[in-house]
Design a protein around this motif. Structure first.
Motif, PDB file in Angstrom:
ATOM      1  N   LEU A 181       0.832  -1.583   0.014  1.00 36.88           N
ATOM      2  CA  LEU A 181      -0.203  -0.095   0.428  1.00 36.88           C
ATOM      3  C   LEU A 181       0.902   1.259  -0.140  1.00 36.88           C
ATOM      4  O   LEU A 181       1.448   1.784   0.658  1.00 36.88           O
ATOM      5  CB  LEU A 181      -0.370  -0.231   1.353  1.00 36.88           C
ATOM      6  N   LYS A 182       1.237   1.575  -0.946  1.00 42.96           N
ATOM      7  CA  LYS A 182       2.434   2.703  -1.431  1.00 42.96           C
ATOM      8  C   LYS A 182       1.918   4.115  -1.414  1.00 42.96           C
ATOM      9  O   LYS A 182       2.444   4.717  -0.506  1.00 42.96           O
ATOM     10  CB  LYS A 182       2.679   2.355  -2.795  1.00 42.96           C
ATOM     11  N   SER A 183       0.598   4.637  -0.734  1.00 41.39           N
ATOM     12  CA  SER A 183       0.373   5.838   0.032  1.00 41.39           C
ATOM     13  C   SER A 183      -1.372   5.462  -0.299  1.00 41.39           C
ATOM     14  O   SER A 183      -1.690   4.630  -0.749  1.00 41.39           O
ATOM     15  CB  SER A 183       0.293   5.944  -1.365  1.00 41.39           C
ATOM     16  N   LEU A 184      -2.196   6.543   0.304  1.00 37.61           N
ATOM     17  CA  LEU A 184      -2.957   6.498   0.442  1.00 37.61           C
ATOM     18  C   LEU A 184      -4.051   8.070  -0.990  1.00 37.61           C
ATOM     19  O   LEU A 184      -4.368   8.916  -0.218  1.00 37.61           O
ATOM     20  CB  LEU A 184      -3.963   6.722   1.668  1.00 37.61           C
ATOM     21  N   GLU A 185      -2.706   7.790  -1.607  1.00 32.88           N
ATOM     22  CA  GLU A 185      -3.616   8.952  -2.445  1.00 32.88           C
ATOM     23  C   GLU A 185      -3.066   8.657  -3.603  1.00 32.88           C
ATOM     24  O   GLU A 185      -1.700   8.126  -4.278  1.00 32.88           O
ATOM     25  CB  GLU A 185      -2.504  10.353  -2.676  1.00 32.88           C
ATOM     26  N   ASP A 186      -4.374   8.718  -4.864  1.00 34.17           N
ATOM     27  CA  ASP A 186      -4.507   8.591  -6.143  1.00 34.17           C
ATOM     28  C   ASP A 186      -3.185   9.144  -6.906  1.00 34.17           C
ATOM     29  O   ASP A 186      -2.369   8.044  -7.586  1.00 34.17           O
ATOM     30  CB  ASP A 186      -6.014   8.922  -6.515  1.00 34.17           C
ATOM     31  N   ASP A 187      -2.972  10.404  -7.063  1.00 34.06           N
ATOM     32  CA  ASP A 187      -2.296  10.697  -7.611  1.00 34.06           C
ATOM     33  C   ASP A 187      -0.419  10.478  -7.684  1.00 34.06           C
ATOM     34  O   ASP A 187      -0.252  10.163  -8.298  1.00 34.06           O
ATOM     35  CB  ASP A 187      -1.911  12.338  -6.890  1.00 34.06           C
TER      36      ASP A 187
END
Ligand code: SF4
Length: 338
Positions: A181-187
């Motif tokens: 889970l690399k980030s919680l930002e779609d960008d």
């Protein structure tokens, strides 16, 4: 090469691959984003079937799995290809490096031969890892079915960017998954990975609902995903959507071997420890730092009384638990021991 299992035939010999969340539309003679699925005269083929690019025996902690068969070794296999193009990739030579070439590199190795190697070496599990198992799903699936018959366990180390169709196909044979889970930002997913966030979140929830053992990994990259706010969001997602018993691995980035981020510094121990504290404060029972050895944040402590239950240094572990329970208060440590 083998005809793929998940695709739709469309007009004019076009096809739509349904193997991962890209759902590529592929014209005759062309390949999908992963570079290993080709439309040959209106049929979609996996060019990497039976072509192993890496086969090794690794400590299961290296995947990383800290609660699944702890202290064991696992036969690890991969083909070339990936459905992402992560700027930080350390295996870019095999995930991306072949993409403009006609030939698909790899040694011929059949699923039954993989299982034979695992049995011969007394290994309890097979790991589908290094690149992205999603893009060698047919090869993995045939191996997983044979492995199950022989009493072996299967685990995937994956970016989680699967289609729901793929989940249905492999989940009956899957015992454990470590999902990035690399980030919680779609960008972040769009810019640095060539993917999207939502399909990954959906697959994480499906895995949890299906009771497949799940561990989550976040590689912390300086300046790109190292803000406290991101750590808090990830920790809360894990706690409320996946459960506080889900291990969260927070790992150190090192730019030297990366595909496109050589200019960035290593993640500091201070930043990793900040993320570790945020995970614990959010209520996660098992938070671990990774790629740095010799610090207590890679050990397992009892979530009830804080007794040291497993200590780890460089993939060498010392277990103090009693059959998966705390030696002091007998609390369950959520270990899969066989
Ligand atoms: S596996 Fe994913 S990236 Fe590859 S062709 Fe299918 S949809 Fe596209």
């Amino acid at each position: 090469m083998k005809e793929t299992l998940l695709y739709k035939k469309l007009k004019d010999k076009k096809v739509q691959c349904q193997n991962c969340a890209h759902y590529c539309l592929i014209l005759p003679g062309k390949r999908g984003i992963c570079g290993v699925r080709e439309n040959v005269d209106g049929k979609l083929y996996a060019l990497n079937y039976g072509k192993a690019i890496a086969v090794n025996i690794d400590p299961i902690e290296k995947k990383p799995f800290f609660h699944f068969l702890p202290g064991s070794h696992s036969l690890s296999v991969a083909t070339v290809g990936c459905n992402f193009r992560c700027a930080n990739c350390q295996n870019w030579d095999i995930s991306q490096g072949f993409k403009n070439k006609k030939e698909i590199p790899g040694e011929s190795l059949l699923p039954k031969e993989i299982v034979k190697i695992a049995l011969k070496n007394n290994l309890p599990s097979i790991s589908y890892t290094y690149t992205e198992p999603t893009i060698f799903s047919e090869y993995a699936l045939d191996t997983m079915k044979l492995a199950k018959k022989e009493g072996l366990k299967n685990n995937w180390v994956s970016n989680g960017f699967w289609s729901k169709e793929l989940f249905g196909l492999i989940s009956p044979y899957l015992d454990a998954a470590n999902i990035d889970l690399k980030s919680l930002e779609d960008d972040f997913y769009i810019k640095y990975c060539g993917g999207r966030l939502q399909p990954v979140l959906d697959i994480l929830k499906r895995l949890k609902n299906k009771k497949i053992w799940l561990e989550v990994t976040t590689l912390v990259i300086p300046t790109l995903n190292d803000k406290e706010e991101i750590f808090k969001k990830i920790a809360n997602f894990i706690k409320y959507e996946l459960g506080p018993e889900t291990p969260w691995h927070i790992t150190q980035f090192s730019g030297a071997m990366s595909w496109k981020l050589q200019h960035l510094p290593e993640t500091t121990v201070e930043t990793l420890e900040k993320a570790w504290n945020i995970g614990k404060e959010a209520g996660l029972k098992y938070v671990y730092t990774g790629n740095i050895s010799g610090i207590p944040s890679e050990d397992t402590f009892c979530p009830e009384c804080s007794t040291l239950c497993i200590d780890r240094t460089n993939y060498i572990i010392h277990r103090h638990d009693k059959q998966g329970k705390c030696p002091k208060c007998s609390a369950n440590l959520n270990l899969i021991l066989k």
